[in-house]
Write a protein that holds these residues in place. Structure first.
Motif, PDB file in Angstrom:
ATOM      1  N   ASP A 519       0.836  -1.204   0.000  1.00  0.00           N
ATOM      2  CA  ASP A 519       0.000   0.000   0.000  1.00  0.00           C
ATOM      3  C   ASP A 519       0.871   1.255   0.000  1.00  0.00           C
ATOM      4  O   ASP A 519       0.579   2.235  -0.709  1.00  0.00           O
ATOM      5  CB  ASP A 519      -0.919   0.010   1.213  1.00  0.00           C
ATOM      6  N   ARG A 523       0.738   3.733  -3.128  1.00  0.00           N
ATOM      7  CA  ARG A 523       0.303   5.105  -2.906  1.00  0.00           C
ATOM      8  C   ARG A 523       1.380   6.092  -3.330  1.00  0.00           C
ATOM      9  O   ARG A 523       1.091   7.141  -3.924  1.00  0.00           O
ATOM     10  CB  ARG A 523      -0.065   5.322  -1.439  1.00  0.00           C
ATOM     11  N   ARG A 527       0.756   8.714  -6.326  1.00  0.00           N
ATOM     12  CA  ARG A 527       0.855  10.151  -6.049  1.00  0.00           C
ATOM     13  C   ARG A 527       1.975  10.781  -6.871  1.00  0.00           C
ATOM     14  O   ARG A 527       1.839  11.920  -7.367  1.00  0.00           O
ATOM     15  CB  ARG A 527       1.102  10.376  -4.555  1.00  0.00           C
TER      16      ARG A 527
END
Length: 887
Positions: A519, A523, A527
Motif C-alpha cells: 500500500d 500510494r 501520487r
C-alpha cells in the motif's frame, strides 16, 4: 429527448450525440472508443471495423463498433480523409473516484480544416480552413491554418473567388446557411477542395463576427490590423473563429493577429493558369512530384516547405520587395560556408510553428515540448551566424529572431531528455526538479528495496530457496511457492501466510506485512504519477502563454529556410540572378525549363533565348508567334518563359545565363485542352471561355501564354479566331505574348503588325528523316511534319500513305476534296470532281473576309483592274468573266 428504457450510459451517449448530430461520436469506454447506432453502421465499413450489437439478446439491440484507444489518431485520419467530422468524447473524471456513471464530455471536434496533429497532416503542405460570405454583391474570404496560427483575409469580386480558392486549396470551407442557393456556392462545390460545411447565419452577422474577433484579440477595433471593421471579410473571419472555438473546446492563444491579403501586391494567376503551369501539382495526376514546387524545393524544414509553396502561388509585384529577397539569396549563394552552416542547423530543427500551435491548443505531448526545447537550443547559433550580414532581409531576420531562453530553460529543467509519450504514467520529470516528487519517488524505490529484503527474509524463514515475491495488477504483491515445495513443507508453511491463488505450478500467498508495504509503495507511485502530470500541465500552460513568440520565431526560421534553399537551388543548377525592372520586357539568354532541366541528364536540355518587349534591337516585338512541328518543343518553350517569370517574382534566381525581366501583374496560361464534360462544357467552349478571360483582363504589363488556340473547332473557324485574337492582343492589349500554333497562315501577320515577330523550332532533314533540334530560331515554319510524328507514334502505314496523298493535293493551287472516296485502283489518285479550298499565301488575300477561297486567276484579273477607268458596260463584262473563271 431521453429514452426512459435506455441505460444511463446510453442516455449519456445520446445527449452528447445530440450536440453535433453530423459528427461521428467516438465515445470513450475504458480502453476503447465506441460508436453506436447510425454512427456505427456508417463508420464500420469506412474504418474496416466489425459491426456488432449492444444488448444483442433484446429486440431493440443497438449496432456498435469500436477500436482500442491507442489507435485513435490512425482512425481519425481515415475519418477526416473521407471528409467527415469526428467528435472525440473522453472520460473527464477518474473511474476510481466516480460515483455512479463516469462523467464524459466532448473534448474536441476534428474536421478536415481543424487538424493539428502531425499524424493527420502533411508536414510540407498548409491545411487551410476557409470561410466565404457575400454582402451586397461583395465577397468576403478568410482563411486560417490552425496548426500554425496564420490567419488571413481579403475582399473579392464574385468572379475572383474561385481563383483564390484554387490558390489556397482549403481542406474545408464554411458558408452561411443563407448562401446555399447562391451561384458561387454551386461553383465552389464543383472545385477539387475539401467539404463545404454549412454554418448558422448568426456566426456571419456583422456584430456577432466582430465581437468574436474582439474577444480573441483583446481589442475594440480591427483598425490596428489595417482592416475596416465593416468589411465582408471581417464577417468571414469572425465565423471562422467561432467555428474554431466550437470545435477545439479550448483557448487559442497562438492565433494573435489578422493579416490582410492585398491582391494588388501579388501576381494574379487564375485557376487554369495555375493548373496548366503545374506549379504545385501535376495536371494529369494531381501529384506534387513532377511539379515546379517539387523541383525547386530544397528546404530543410516543413516550415520552409509550406512557406515556399505560399510564395510560389503568390509571387510579388513590388520590385523593391523582390529585390530584398534576391539580395538575400545572392548573399547566401556567395557565402557557401554560411549557407551550409544554416542548412545544417535547420535540418536539426523541428517544426516550431506546429509545435507551438499544439502547445497553444493544449495538445502538446511531452515529446513535443522536448522537441521544442531542442529547436530553441539552435536559435542562438543561428542568430550568431546571421550577424553582420550585407543584405537587408537577412539583417531583418536576425533582428526579429527571438531566442526565448526562459522557455527553453524551463523545459530543460523540468523534463527528462527523452520523455515518454504518455502523460499520466510517470517518467516525465527530472530528478531534483520538485522536492515532493523526489520524496515520493524515494519512497517508491525504498518500498521496492524492502520487497527484495522481505523475499530474502522469507527464504531464510521457510527454508524454501525457490520462494519468490511477485506482482500483478490484480492481486498486487504475493509470495509464490511451487506445489512441490508446498507439499514437502506441509504444515511448516508459516501461519500468517494467507493462500490467495492457485496457479498451474504454484501456490500464491499474502501476509499483512506484505500488504502494508504494498500500500505504501502503490500510494507513493500513484501520487508521484499524479504530481508529475500536474507539473507537466503547469509547464505546458506556461509554454502555451508564449505560443505567439514561438510561432514568430518559427516564421523567421521558415523565411531563412526558403532563402537558403533558393540559394542552394541556384548553386546546384547554375541559375542566374534576374534583373527586375518596371518596363514590360522579357530578355533571357540561354533560358531553360526548370522542371525538365532538373529531370533530364545534365546537358541534355537545349537552352533558348527570349526577346520580348522594348530593347536595343529594333526587330524585337511584344508578341512572339511560334510555329513548328509537334514534339519539337514549342509548348516547353512558352511554359519555361512563364515559369521563369514566376520564379523571378518570388525572389528566386532563374535557369538562364542572363535575364532581364519586367514585372508581370497578371499571368495567363492557356495551354492544352481540358474537357469539362461533367459541367456540360466542350473542350472548345472551355478554350474560348479562358481566352475571353485573357482578352477581358490582360493589361500592358501582363504575360500571356497561348498554345494552339482555335484547334477545337473547324480549321477555318480556328484560323479565323486565332488570327483575330492575335490582332486584338497586338492592337488593343499590347502585352507580352507567346503564341505557339500549327496555323502557319498566321505568319503573314508579321507583315502588318509592327510588334509581332515570327519564330519556329529548328528541324534538320536528312534522307527523308527529320531531327528536332529544340532550338527556337527567327522566321515562320513552312510545314508541321505531322505525318512524320504520326509515324513515330505508330500510326499504320496505309493511313500514313493516304495522308501523304491528301497532303500533296492540298499543297497545290487547286486540288481534290480530301474527303472524297479513294479510288479502288491503288495506282490512281483520289477523285478530282470536287475542288478544295487552297491554303492562303498572302496577307493581301484577307481583304474583306479573313480567308477568301478564290482561284488564283480571279485574283490576277482583279489585281489588273482599275475601278476608276471602268465604264458600266465594262464592269458588267468583268463580272461575267470572273463568274466564268470561278466555274
Amino acid at each position: 429527448m431521453s429514452d426512459p428504457s435506455a441505460t444511463p450510459m446510453m442516455q449519456q451517449y445520446r445527449e452528447l450525440k445530440a450536440r453535433d448530430p453530423d459528427a461521428l461520436l467516438l465515445f470513450r469506454m475504458g480502453d476503447f472508443y465506441e460508436m453506436f447506432g447510425d454512427d456505427a453502421e456508417r463508420a464500420a465499413p469506412l474504418l474496416g471495423l466489425a459491426l456488432t450489437t449492444r444488448d444483442k439478446d433484446k429486440a431493440d439491440a443497438v449496432p456498435m463498433a469500436g477500436f482500442p484507444h491507442p489507435a485513435l489518431e490512425s482512425y481519425l485520419a481515415r475519418i477526416v480523409q473521407a471528409g467527415l467530422r469526428a467528435a472525440v468524447c473522453e472520460q473527464v473524471e477518474d473511474a476510481r473516484f466516480a460515483r455512479g456513471l463516469v462523467k464524459r464530455d466532448v473534448v474536441r471536434v476534428v474536421t478536415p480544416g481543424t487538424l493539428t496533429d502531425d499524424d493527420l497532416l502533411d508536414p510540407r503542405t498548409a491545411n487551410y480552413l476557409a470561410a466565404v460570405v457575400e454582402v451586397s454583391g461583395k465577397i468576403g474570404l478568410a482563411w486560417v491554418e490552425l496548426s500554425t496560427g496564420r490567419f488571413s483575409l481579403t475582399g473579392l469580386l464574385r468572379s475572383e473567388l474561385i481563383d483564390e480558392i484554387a490558390r489556397l486549396n482549403p481542406a474545408e470551407v464554411l458558408i452561411s446557411e443563407l448562401s446555399l442557393d447562391a451561384p458561387w456556392v454551386r461553383l465552389l462545390r464543383g472545385q477539387p477542395v475539401g467539404p463545404v460545411t454549412v454554418r448558422p447565419s448568426w456566426d456571419f452577422q456583422p456584430e456577432q463576427s466582430r465581437q468574436t474577433l474582439f474577444d480573441q484579440f483583446g481589442t475594440t477595433t480591427l483598425a490596428g490590423f489595417g482592416l475596416d471593421d465593416r468589411a465582408p471579410e471581417v464577417q468571414a473571419a469572425g465565423a471562422l473563429m467561432a467555428y474554431l472555438r466550437e470545435t477545439q473546446k479550448t483557448a487559442l492563444p497562438h492565433i494573435t493577429r489578422l493579416t490582410p491579403f492585398r491582391r494588388g501586391e501579388t501576381l494574379a494567376l487564375d485557376e487554369m493558369s495555375r493548373r496548366s503551369l503545374e506549379l504545385v501539382r501535376t495536371l494529369r495526376e494531381g501529384k506534387r512530384d513532377g511539379s515546379l514546387l517539387s523541383v525547386i524545393d530544397c528546404t530543410a524544414t516543413p516550415m520552409g516547405a509550406r512557406l515556399l509553396s505560399d510564395w510560389l502561388t503568390s509571387p510579388l509585384t513590388s520590385p523593391e520587395a523582390i529585390g530584398e529577397r534576391l539580395d538575400a539569396v545572392e548573399e547566401l549563394l556567395a557565402q557557401s560556408v554560411l549557407r551550409g552552416d544554416l542548412r545544417t542547423m535547420l535540418n536539426q530543427s523541428n517544426d516550431l510553428e506546429r509545435l507551438a500551435a499544439r502547445v497553444g491548443t493544449g495538445r502538446a505531448t511531452p515529446r513535443d515540448l522536448a522537441a521544442l526545447a531542442r529547436t530553441l537550443a539552435l536559435l542562438p547559433k543561428i542568430k550568431a551566424r546571421l550577424t553582420a550580414r550585407v543584405s537587408r532581409r537577412l539583417n531583418q531576420l536576425e533582428a526579429s529572431l527571438e531566442l526565448c531562453p526562459e522557455i527553453r530553460a524551463e523545459i530543460e529543467a523540468a523534463l527528462v531528455d527523452d520523455p515518454p509519450l504518455a502523460v499520466k504514467e510517470g517518467g516525465l520529470i527530472r530528478e531534483g526538479y520538485h522536492p515532493e516528487l523526489d520524496e515520493l519517488r524515494a519512497a517508491a524505490r525504498g518500498g521496492k528495496s524492502w520487497i527484495a529484503r522481505f523475499q530474502a527474509e522469507q527464504v531464510r524463514r521457510t527454508g524454501i530457496p525457490s520462494l519468490k515475491v511477485g506482482y500483478n495488477k490484480v492481486f498486487g504483491y504475493y509470495i509464490e511457492i511451487t506445489h512441490a515445495q508446498a507439499q514437502a513443507r506441509g504444515s511448516s508453511i508459516p501461519s500468517d501466510y494467507v493462500r490467495k491463488q492457485t496457479v498451474k505450478n504454484a501456490e500464491r500467498y499474502i501476509t499483512p506485512e506484505l500488504k502494508e508495504y504494498e500500500d505504501k509503495v502503490t500510494r507513493a507511485e500513484e501520487r508521484a504519477n499524479e504530481l508529475e502530470y500536474e507539473l507537466y500541465s503547469t509547464l505546458r500552460d506556461r509554454v502555451s502563454a508564449e505560443a505567439p513568440r514561438l510561432i514568430q520565431a518559427g516564421g523567421v526560421l521558415a523565411q531563412l529556410d526558403v532563402l537558403s534553399a533558393l540559394a542552394e537551388l541556384a548553386a546546384r543548377h547554375g541559375y542566374c540572378r534576374p534583373e527586375i525592372v518596371a518596363e514590360p520586357v522579357f530578355h533571357v539568354e540561354a533560358g531553360r525549363h526548370p522542371v525538365l532541366d532538373a529531370l533530364l541528364p545534365p546537358g541534355d536540355f537545349v537552352p533558348n533565348n527570349v526577346r520580348l518587349g522594348p530593347g536595343p534591337d529594333p526587330d524585337e516585338g511584344t508578341i512572339l508567334l511560334i510555329t513548328g512541328p509537334n514534339m519539337a518543343g514549342k509548348s516547353t518553350y512558352i511554359r519555361q518563359v512563364a515559369l521563369m517569370a514566376i520564379l523571378a517574382q518570388i525572389g528566386s534566381f532563374v535557369p538562364a545565363r542572363r535575364a532581364r525581366i519586367g514585372i508581370v501583374d497578371r499571368l495567363f496560361a492557356r495551354v492544352g485542352a481540358t474537357d469539362e464534360l461533367s459541367r456540360g462544357q466542350s473542350t472548345f467552349m472551355v478554350e474560348m471561355t479562358e481566352t475571353a478571360n485573357i482578352l477581358n483582363n490582360a493589361t500592358p504589363k501582363s504575360l500571356v501564354i497561348l498554345d494552339e488556340i482555335g484547334r477545337g473547332t473547324s480549321t477555318f473557324d480556328g484560323i479565323s479566331l486565332a488570327w483575330a485574337i492575335t490582332e486584338h492582343i497586338h492592337d488593343a492589349l499590347g502585352c507580352r505574348t507567346l503564341f505557339a500554333t500549327h496555323y502557319h497562315e498566321l505568319v503573314e501577320l508579321e507583315k502588318t503588325k509592327a510588334r509581332l515577330r515570327n519564330a519556329n523550332v529548328a528541324v534538320r532533314e536528312s534522307e527523308g528523316e527529320i531531327v528536332f533540334l529544340h532550338r527556337i530560331v527567327p522566321g515562320g515554319a513552312d510545314q508541321s511534319y505531322g505525318i512524320h510524328v504520326a509515324r513515330l507514334a505508330g500510326v499504320p502505314a496505309p493511313v500514313l500513305e493516304r495522308a501523304r496523298e491528301i497532303l500533296r493535293f492540298l499543297e497545290k493551287q487547286h486540288g481534290p476534296d480530301p474527303g472524297a472516296p479513294a479510288s479502288s485502283d491503288p495506282g490512281t489518285s483520289p477523285s478530282t470532281d470536287a475542288p478544295i479550298r487552297r491554303k492562303v499565301k498572302t496577307g493581301r488575300a484577307l481583304a474583306g473576309s479573313l480567308f477568301a477561297a478564290l482561284p488564283e486567276p480571279i485574283l490576277d484579273e482583279l489585281r489588273q483592274v482599275d475601278p476608276e477607268a471602268l465604264s458600266p458596260e465594262q464592269a458588267i463584262e468583268l463580272v461575267k468573266r470572273l463568274r466564268e473563271l470561278a466555274g
